[in-house]
Design an enzyme around this catalytic site. Structure first.
Site, PDB file in Angstrom:
ATOM      1  N   HIS A 127       1.639   9.299   7.766  1.00 38.23           N
ATOM      2  CA  HIS A 127       1.240   8.690   6.484  1.00 38.23           C
ATOM      3  C   HIS A 127      -0.287   8.759   6.395  1.00 38.23           C
ATOM      4  CE1 HIS A 127       1.500   6.382   2.957  1.00 38.23           C
ATOM      5  NE2 HIS A 127       1.920   5.230   3.408  1.00 38.23           N
ATOM      6  N   ARG A 161      -6.189   1.580  -0.710  1.00 40.95           N
ATOM      7  CA  ARG A 161      -5.389   2.792  -0.930  1.00 40.95           C
ATOM      8  C   ARG A 161      -5.913   3.524  -2.168  1.00 40.95           C
ATOM      9  NH1 ARG A 161      -0.266   3.076   1.009  1.00 40.95           N
ATOM     10  NH2 ARG A 161      -0.504   5.229   0.347  1.00 40.95           N
ATOM     11  N   ASP A 215       3.285  -2.746  11.836  1.00 39.21           N
ATOM     12  CA  ASP A 215       4.102  -2.239  10.723  1.00 39.21           C
ATOM     13  C   ASP A 215       5.539  -2.703  10.993  1.00 39.21           C
ATOM     14  OD1 ASP A 215       5.102  -0.824   8.531  1.00 39.21           O
ATOM     15  OD2 ASP A 215       5.001   1.138   9.510  1.00 39.21           O
ATOM     16  N   ARG A 258       6.378  12.310  -1.299  1.00 38.01           N
ATOM     17  CA  ARG A 258       6.913  11.346  -0.323  1.00 38.01           C
ATOM     18  C   ARG A 258       8.330  11.799   0.005  1.00 38.01           C
ATOM     19  NH1 ARG A 258       6.638   4.819   0.144  1.00 38.01           N
ATOM     20  NH2 ARG A 258       4.515   5.452   0.671  1.00 38.01           N
ATOM     21  N   GLN A 291      -2.441   6.412   4.108  1.00 44.08           N
ATOM     22  CA  GLN A 291      -2.537   5.048   4.615  1.00 44.08           C
ATOM     23  C   GLN A 291      -3.675   4.956   5.634  1.00 44.08           C
ATOM     24  OE1 GLN A 291      -0.514   2.200   3.813  1.00 44.08           O
ATOM     25  NE2 GLN A 291      -2.231   1.260   4.878  1.00 44.08           N
ATOM     26  N   CYS A 336       0.236  -2.110   6.901  1.00 45.75           N
ATOM     27  CA  CYS A 336       0.271  -1.178   5.755  1.00 45.75           C
ATOM     28  C   CYS A 336       1.056  -1.740   4.581  1.00 45.75           C
ATOM     29  CB  CYS A 336       0.865   0.148   6.195  1.00 45.75           C
ATOM     30  SG  CYS A 336       2.547  -0.006   6.822  1.00 45.75           S
TER      31      CYS A 336
END
Ligand code: CP
Ligand code: NVA
Length: 308
Positions: free
Chosen positions: A128, A289, A221, A101, A131, A261
Site C-alpha cells: 500500500h 493521504r 493495522d 485497488r 499509505q 492506517c
C-alpha cells in the site's frame, strides 16, 4: 512511462521529492491556494475492494489541481467482462492516470503491460505505497524530521507493514516489527526489504516489550485484512497478545505517538483508549493521504523522468 506499484518503483530521492511537493502543496492549501497543475487531467479509480480514504482523497486531490476523476467499480467488468488485453489499453487511452485497488497484486502488474497511462497502486494484498507516503509525511511532521524516528509496527506483517518498512528502509529510518513468528515477513521478503538502504535493516521479533522500548512511533493495522475474513477468528486468537493498549504505550519512549492506517477495530489491534488519546495522530495521518498522494500525482504527471 512510470508506474508506482510499490515503493521499489521510486528511488529514495524521488520519495523525498514527492514528500517535498506534498508539504509545499499542503502549506499552500492551508493558505487557500490550489495550483491548477493538473488542469483537465482525468484520474480513473478502478477499485475491486471497498475504500473511503483512498477513494475520496484521490477524487478530491485531482479536483484541487484542476482535473477530474472517474470512479470505476465492479460494473465496468475488470477481469470478468472482457480480457485484460482489450480492457486495460482501452480504459487507459481515455485517462491520464489510473489508480487501481485490487485483490491480487499480480493483476496490477499485468495491467501495466497494456497500459497507456501511468498506474498507481491504491492497495493490493502485497503493499500500500500511498499509505506509506502519508505515514512518512506524518512522522516527519510529528517529530520535526526523520532523523530521530524509531518506528515499531505491532501486529500482522501485512501490505501496510510492507510499504511502511520499505519506506523506512529507503529513508534510513529504523523500524522493528513485533509479531508472532508466523505473522512476521518470511525470509525472502525480509531479504528483499533489507537489500534497500544503508540503515540498520528491518528488525523482527516476537518480544513485544523489547520491540517498543525506545520507539517514538507505534504503528498498527487490523489483524484481518480485506480478503482474509475466513481466517479472522484464528488471527484474533493468535495476535491477542499484540494489542496496542495503554500499558504498551507506557513502555515506549516518553511522548511516543500512535499511528494506524485505518479503518481500525477498537478492542482488537488497538484499544479505544489509545486510538482516541492525545498520543494518537490517526486523523492527521489520514488527512495526509490527500497531501501525500497529491504530491505523488503531481510528480508522476509533471516531473517523473526515466527509471528510478
Ligand atoms: N487506509 C486506507 O487505505 O483506507 P481506505 O481503505 O478507506 O481507503
Ligand atoms: N491491511 C488492510 C489495510 C486497509 C487500508 C487491508 O488490506 O485490508
Amino acid at each position: 512511462m512510470r508506474h508506482v506499484l510499490s515503493l521499489f518503483d521510486l528511488s529514495s530521492s524521488e520519495i523525498r521529492r514527492v514528500l517535498e511537493i506534498a508539504s509545499d502543496l499542503k502549506q499552500q492549501y492551508a493558505e487557500g491556494i490550489r495550483p491548477a497543475s493538473l488542469e483537465r487531467q482525468v484520474l480513473g479509480l478502478l477499485f475491486e475492494k471497498p475504500s473511503m480514504r483512498t477513494r475520496v482523497s484521490f477524487e478530491t486531490l485531482i479536483r484541487h489541481a484542476g482535473g477530474s476523476s472517474l470512479f470505476l467499480g465492479s460494473d465496468v467488468g475488470w477481469g470478468t467482462r472482457e480480457p485484460i488485453q482489450d480492457f486495460i489499453p482501452i480504459m487507459t487511452s481515455y485517462l491520464d492516470c489510473l489508480v487501481i485497488r485490487a485483490n491480487r497484486h499480480e493483476d496490477v502488474v499485468a495491467a501495466t503491460e497494456y497500459s497507456r497511462c501511468p498506474i498507481i497502486n491504491g492497495l493490493t494484498d502485497y503493499c500500500h505505497p500511498c499509505q506509506a507516503l502519508a505515514d512518512i509525511l506524518t512522522i516527519e511532521e510529528l517529530l520535526g524530521s526523520l532523523e530521530n524516528a524509531k518506528v515499531t509496527y505491532v501486529g500482522d506483517a501485512n501490505n501496510v507493514a510492507f510499504s511502511l518498512a520499505l519506506a523506512c528502509q529507503q529513508l534510513d529510518v529504523p523500524m522493528t516489527i513485533a509479531a508472532p513468528e508466523r505473522y512476521q515477513f518470511n525470509d525472502d521478503t525480509l531479504a528483499q526489504l533489507n537489500s534497500v538502504g544503508e540503515g540498520n535493516g528491518l528488525q523482527q521479533t516476537s518480544d513485544l516489550n523489547a520491540a517498543v522500548d525506545g520507539a517514538n512511533i507505534i504503528y498498527t493495522d487490523v489483524w484481518t485484512s480485506m480478503g482474509q475474513e475466513a481466517e479472522s477468528a484464528q488471527r484474533v486468537a493468535d495476535l491477542a497478545d499484540y494489542q496496542v493498549n495503554r500499558e504498551l504505550m507506557a513502555r515506549a519512549a516518553v511522548g511516543a505517538r500512535f499511528l494506524h492506517c485505518l479503518p481500525a477495530r477498537r478492542g482488537e489491534e488497538v484499544t479505544g483508549e489509545v486510538i482516541d488519546s492525545r498520543a494518537s495522530a490517526v486523523i492527521q495521518q489520514a488527512e495526509n493521504r490527500l497531501h501525500a498522494q497529491k504530491g505523488l500525482v503531481v510528480w508522476l504527471l509533471t516531473e517523473a523522468g526515466g527509471d528510478p
